[in-house]
Write a protein that holds these residues in place. Structure first.
Motif, PDB file in Angstrom:
ATOM      1  N   ALA A   1       0.833  -1.200   0.000  1.00  0.00           N
ATOM      2  CA  ALA A   1       0.000   0.000   0.000  1.00  0.00           C
ATOM      3  C   ALA A   1       0.870   1.253   0.000  1.00  0.00           C
ATOM      4  O   ALA A   1       0.528   2.256  -0.644  1.00  0.00           O
ATOM      5  CB  ALA A   1      -0.918  -0.010   1.218  1.00  0.00           C
ATOM      6  N   GLY A   2       1.996   1.204   0.700  1.00  0.00           N
ATOM      7  CA  GLY A   2       2.905   2.343   0.711  1.00  0.00           C
ATOM      8  C   GLY A   2       3.499   2.604  -0.661  1.00  0.00           C
ATOM      9  O   GLY A   2       3.516   3.741  -1.145  1.00  0.00           O
ATOM     10  N   LEU A   3       3.987   1.553  -1.312  1.00  0.00           N
ATOM     11  CA  LEU A   3       4.551   1.720  -2.647  1.00  0.00           C
ATOM     12  C   LEU A   3       3.489   2.091  -3.672  1.00  0.00           C
ATOM     13  O   LEU A   3       3.784   2.747  -4.672  1.00  0.00           O
ATOM     14  CB  LEU A   3       5.269   0.434  -3.058  1.00  0.00           C
ATOM     15  CG  LEU A   3       6.572   0.168  -2.312  1.00  0.00           C
ATOM     16  CD1 LEU A   3       7.139  -1.196  -2.680  1.00  0.00           C
ATOM     17  CD2 LEU A   3       7.601   1.255  -2.615  1.00  0.00           C
ATOM     18  N   ASN A   4       2.257   1.685  -3.409  1.00  0.00           N
ATOM     19  CA  ASN A   4       1.176   2.047  -4.328  1.00  0.00           C
ATOM     20  C   ASN A   4       0.952   3.558  -4.365  1.00  0.00           C
ATOM     21  O   ASN A   4       0.364   4.083  -5.318  1.00  0.00           O
ATOM     22  CB  ASN A   4      -0.110   1.339  -3.910  1.00  0.00           C
ATOM     23  CG  ASN A   4      -1.184   1.435  -4.969  1.00  0.00           C
ATOM     24  OD1 ASN A   4      -0.958   1.099  -6.136  1.00  0.00           O
ATOM     25  ND2 ASN A   4      -2.364   1.877  -4.596  1.00  0.00           N
ATOM     26  N   ASN A   5       1.437   4.261  -3.355  1.00  0.00           N
ATOM     27  CA  ASN A   5       1.370   5.715  -3.368  1.00  0.00           C
ATOM     28  C   ASN A   5       2.248   6.308  -4.464  1.00  0.00           C
ATOM     29  O   ASN A   5       2.052   7.460  -4.865  1.00  0.00           O
ATOM     30  CB  ASN A   5       1.787   6.280  -2.008  1.00  0.00           C
ATOM     31  CG  ASN A   5       0.765   5.997  -0.941  1.00  0.00           C
ATOM     32  OD1 ASN A   5      -0.378   6.413  -1.037  1.00  0.00           O
ATOM     33  ND2 ASN A   5       1.155   5.265   0.087  1.00  0.00           N
ATOM     34  N   ALA A   6       3.218   5.535  -4.935  1.00  0.00           N
ATOM     35  CA  ALA A   6       3.999   5.944  -6.107  1.00  0.00           C
ATOM     36  C   ALA A   6       3.431   5.316  -7.374  1.00  0.00           C
ATOM     37  O   ALA A   6       3.363   5.958  -8.424  1.00  0.00           O
ATOM     38  CB  ALA A   6       5.463   5.539  -5.929  1.00  0.00           C
ATOM     39  N   TRP A   7       3.005   4.061  -7.283  1.00  0.00           N
ATOM     40  CA  TRP A   7       2.516   3.358  -8.473  1.00  0.00           C
ATOM     41  C   TRP A   7       1.204   3.938  -9.001  1.00  0.00           C
ATOM     42  O   TRP A   7       1.049   4.156 -10.201  1.00  0.00           O
ATOM     43  CB  TRP A   7       2.309   1.878  -8.148  1.00  0.00           C
ATOM     44  CG  TRP A   7       3.547   1.145  -7.755  1.00  0.00           C
ATOM     45  CD1 TRP A   7       4.839   1.458  -8.101  1.00  0.00           C
ATOM     46  CD2 TRP A   7       3.640  -0.018  -6.927  1.00  0.00           C
ATOM     47  NE1 TRP A   7       5.713   0.561  -7.545  1.00  0.00           N
ATOM     48  CE2 TRP A   7       5.012  -0.355  -6.823  1.00  0.00           C
ATOM     49  CE3 TRP A   7       2.697  -0.807  -6.269  1.00  0.00           C
ATOM     50  CZ2 TRP A   7       5.457  -1.449  -6.084  1.00  0.00           C
ATOM     51  CZ3 TRP A   7       3.134  -1.906  -5.529  1.00  0.00           C
ATOM     52  CH2 TRP A   7       4.499  -2.220  -5.439  1.00  0.00           C
ATOM     53  N   SER A   8       0.254   4.182  -8.113  1.00  0.00           N
ATOM     54  CA  SER A   8      -1.070   4.619  -8.549  1.00  0.00           C
ATOM     55  C   SER A   8      -1.051   5.966  -9.278  1.00  0.00           C
ATOM     56  O   SER A   8      -1.656   6.092 -10.360  1.00  0.00           O
ATOM     57  CB  SER A   8      -2.022   4.670  -7.349  1.00  0.00           C
ATOM     58  OG  SER A   8      -3.319   5.031  -7.743  1.00  0.00           O
ATOM     59  N   PRO A   9      -0.357   7.004  -8.758  1.00  0.00           N
ATOM     60  CA  PRO A   9      -0.298   8.258  -9.516  1.00  0.00           C
ATOM     61  C   PRO A   9       0.352   8.091 -10.890  1.00  0.00           C
ATOM     62  O   PRO A   9      -0.043   8.755 -11.855  1.00  0.00           O
ATOM     63  CB  PRO A   9       0.537   9.180  -8.620  1.00  0.00           C
ATOM     64  CG  PRO A   9       0.346   8.644  -7.250  1.00  0.00           C
ATOM     65  CD  PRO A   9       0.253   7.160  -7.421  1.00  0.00           C
ATOM     66  N   ALA A  10       1.366   7.211 -10.977  1.00  0.00           N
ATOM     67  CA  ALA A  10       2.019   6.987 -12.272  1.00  0.00           C
ATOM     68  C   ALA A  10       1.032   6.408 -13.279  1.00  0.00           C
ATOM     69  O   ALA A  10       0.986   6.817 -14.448  1.00  0.00           O
ATOM     70  CB  ALA A  10       3.216   6.055 -12.101  1.00  0.00           C
ATOM     71  N   ILE A  11       0.225   5.439 -12.848  1.00  0.00           N
ATOM     72  CA  ILE A  11      -0.763   4.838 -13.735  1.00  0.00           C
ATOM     73  C   ILE A  11      -1.820   5.861 -14.130  1.00  0.00           C
ATOM     74  O   ILE A  11      -2.222   5.960 -15.303  1.00  0.00           O
ATOM     75  CB  ILE A  11      -1.416   3.611 -13.056  1.00  0.00           C
ATOM     76  CG1 ILE A  11      -0.409   2.459 -12.957  1.00  0.00           C
ATOM     77  CG2 ILE A  11      -2.662   3.152 -13.820  1.00  0.00           C
ATOM     78  CD1 ILE A  11      -0.906   1.258 -12.182  1.00  0.00           C
ATOM     79  N   MET A  12      -2.283   6.650 -13.173  1.00  0.00           N
ATOM     80  CA  MET A  12      -3.332   7.630 -13.469  1.00  0.00           C
ATOM     81  C   MET A  12      -2.831   8.760 -14.366  1.00  0.00           C
ATOM     82  O   MET A  12      -3.566   9.269 -15.205  1.00  0.00           O
ATOM     83  CB  MET A  12      -3.903   8.182 -12.162  1.00  0.00           C
ATOM     84  CG  MET A  12      -4.679   7.137 -11.389  1.00  0.00           C
ATOM     85  SD  MET A  12      -5.544   7.792  -9.960  1.00  0.00           S
ATOM     86  CE  MET A  12      -6.165   6.267  -9.237  1.00  0.00           C
ATOM     87  N   LYS A  13      -1.568   9.141 -14.202  1.00  0.00           N
ATOM     88  CA  LYS A  13      -0.998  10.148 -15.091  1.00  0.00           C
ATOM     89  C   LYS A  13      -0.847   9.587 -16.498  1.00  0.00           C
ATOM     90  O   LYS A  13      -1.123  10.280 -17.492  1.00  0.00           O
ATOM     91  CB  LYS A  13       0.346  10.625 -14.553  1.00  0.00           C
ATOM     92  CG  LYS A  13       0.916  11.812 -15.330  1.00  0.00           C
ATOM     93  CD  LYS A  13       2.166  12.330 -14.661  1.00  0.00           C
ATOM     94  CE  LYS A  13       2.717  13.534 -15.421  1.00  0.00           C
ATOM     95  NZ  LYS A  13       1.807  14.695 -15.395  1.00  0.00           N
TER      96      LYS A  13
END
Length: 429
Positions: free
Chosen positions: A255-267
């Motif tokens: 969940a912590g790393l998803n804070n970097a992964w999720s914005p990258a996917i959404m961008k």
């Protein structure tokens, strides 16, 4: 802003703080309460589980909507702050109503404090969603520390200074979560929802299917504890929950790393289809590698971990060897969920998670009622794998998710857990 490697490391530190908070405090609290089968420990562990459940409901879809809105090219920051403001008001109202209802119903004070903490932590989650969109990982980590490690430590201090009861522990926890929520509001400066009505409306409409999903995620994440408390022999819930951190650890890291992964996917969703597929594939690769690593390390370290946090209880050790496998399914779910939310394709959330919960609940009922706690842990790990596969199947209509490496990771994690159980049996541990 696409997160850099430094940002990812900081988010991982934040996740480690959140994941290790309970591990750091739990050995001391268990001993102060009088052991894993004591009423004080069992009530506290159950109150924390209920609190974690409520956070999911109070933040249904809105943190993701904040991240997505901030990255929009037209007035994104204002939209995100308006959604953040709506989330804060929504969390406050529900927390107040929940506390009043719990107080009128005469429930344990620990549970009333847990209900109040839900509201504060929901505010923190929304603030963190805005901070990760802004590329402010240091502030993100500070809020993570205050809402997790700080809250657990203040709970521990409360039972040391006053009396080792669940009410005192959760009272300290509630105070820390309230202070952290106030800090979160100061650093993110949310605005009134009326300043961006359409953005708030879009966020709520996209988030509505996530409400049944969030309720189902509660049952998937904490339903094993609830089921055991309802049907298991006395004391089994405390024994099982002493190992719960071995599931929480992988989930917290991911969940912590998803804070970097999720914005990258959404961008990337605002770019070409080819760029979107490339970003998703790269994220999927990283997620699987991390999930496999933390799951394997969790299973291998079960004996030593339980020795530290629960005095080496044999049954807790076996449960702890199995629970880390939840990370493999959770990683796939996180990537697929980000893909679907980036495309605002959230309708499947309304039914898919509920279906997984129904299947896993039926599978866990018999072992829970008969004290087969390792089997309950195995059902939970299987449920998360099914969850990930279900969302990956739906996400394939938007972009393909490579599953070969994921299947190998799941097989490796399961094999290591089985080997660990075999070695523990041979050693009689």
């Amino acid at each position: 802003m696409v997160s850099t490697r430094r940002d990812s490391l900081l988010y991982l530190i934040g996740a480690a703080v959140q994941g290790l908070a309970a591990v750091v405090v739990q050995p001391f609290s268990i001993r102060l309460f009088g052991g894993v089968r004591s009423e004080g420990w069992e009530t506290t562990a159950f109150a924390v589980a209920v609190m974690q459940v409520g956070i999911v409901v109070l933040s249904a879809g809105l943190p993701l909507a904040i991240t997505r809105a901030w990255l929009e090219p037209d007035g994104g920051p204002l939209k995100a702050r308006a959604i953040n403001g709506f989330n804060g008001l929504f969390a406050l109202v529900l927390a107040v109503l929940g506390c009043l209802g719990a107080w009128i119903a005469g429930v344990d004070p620990a549970l009333v404090c847990a209900v109040w903490s839900m509201g504060g932590l929901a505010v923190v989650l929304a603030a963190q969603a805005q901070l990760r969109s802004q590329g402010r990982p240091l502030t993100f980590v500070a809020l993570a520390g205050g809402s997790s490690l700080g809250a657990h430590l203040l709970g521990l201090v409360s039972i040391v200074l006053f009396h080792p009861t669940a009410g005192h522990f959760m009272g300290g926890f509630a105070l820390a979560s309230t202070l952290t929520a106030l800090a979160a509001l100061l650093v993110t400066r949310p605005t009134w929802p009326s300043r961006a009505r359409e953005a708030v409306k879009t966020a709520v409409v996209a988030g509505l299917p996530l409400l049944p999903h969030s309720l189902a995620m509660i049952l998937l994440s904490q339903g094993d504890a609830m089921l055991l408390r309802a049907v298991a022999p006395p004391g089994d819930t405390g024994v099982y929950l002493a190992a719960a951190v071995f599931a929480l650890g992988p989930v917290a890291v991911l969940a912590g790393l998803n804070n970097a992964w999720s914005p990258a996917i959404m961008k990337a969703a605002h770019h070409s289809a080819e760029q979107f597929r490339g970003t998703v594939a790269a994220t999927m690769k990283n997620a699987v590698l991390v999930a496999t690593g933390v799951s394997v390390l969790g299973s291998l370290g079960a004996w030593l971990g339980v020795l530290v946090i629960a005095g080496g209880n044999h049954e807790t050790t076996r449960i702890a060897a199995v629970l880390p496998i939840v990370g493999i399914g959770y990683a796939l779910y996180l990537v697929a969920m980000s893909v679907l939310f980036a495309r605002l394709a959230t309708k499947s959330f309304a039914w898919l998670t509920l279906g997984v919960v129904l299947v896993s609940g039926l599978a866990a009922w018999w072992p829970a009622a008969h004290g087969a706690l390792v089997a309950v842990a195995a059902v939970k790990a299987g449920a998360f794998a099914l969850l990930g596969l279900g969302y990956a199947a739906v996400a394939r209509a938007r972009t393909p998710l490579p599953l070969g490496r994921w299947a190998l990771g799941l097989a490796l994690a399961a094999a290591v857990a089985a080997l660990t159980l075999a070695v523990l049996s041979l050693l009689g541990a």
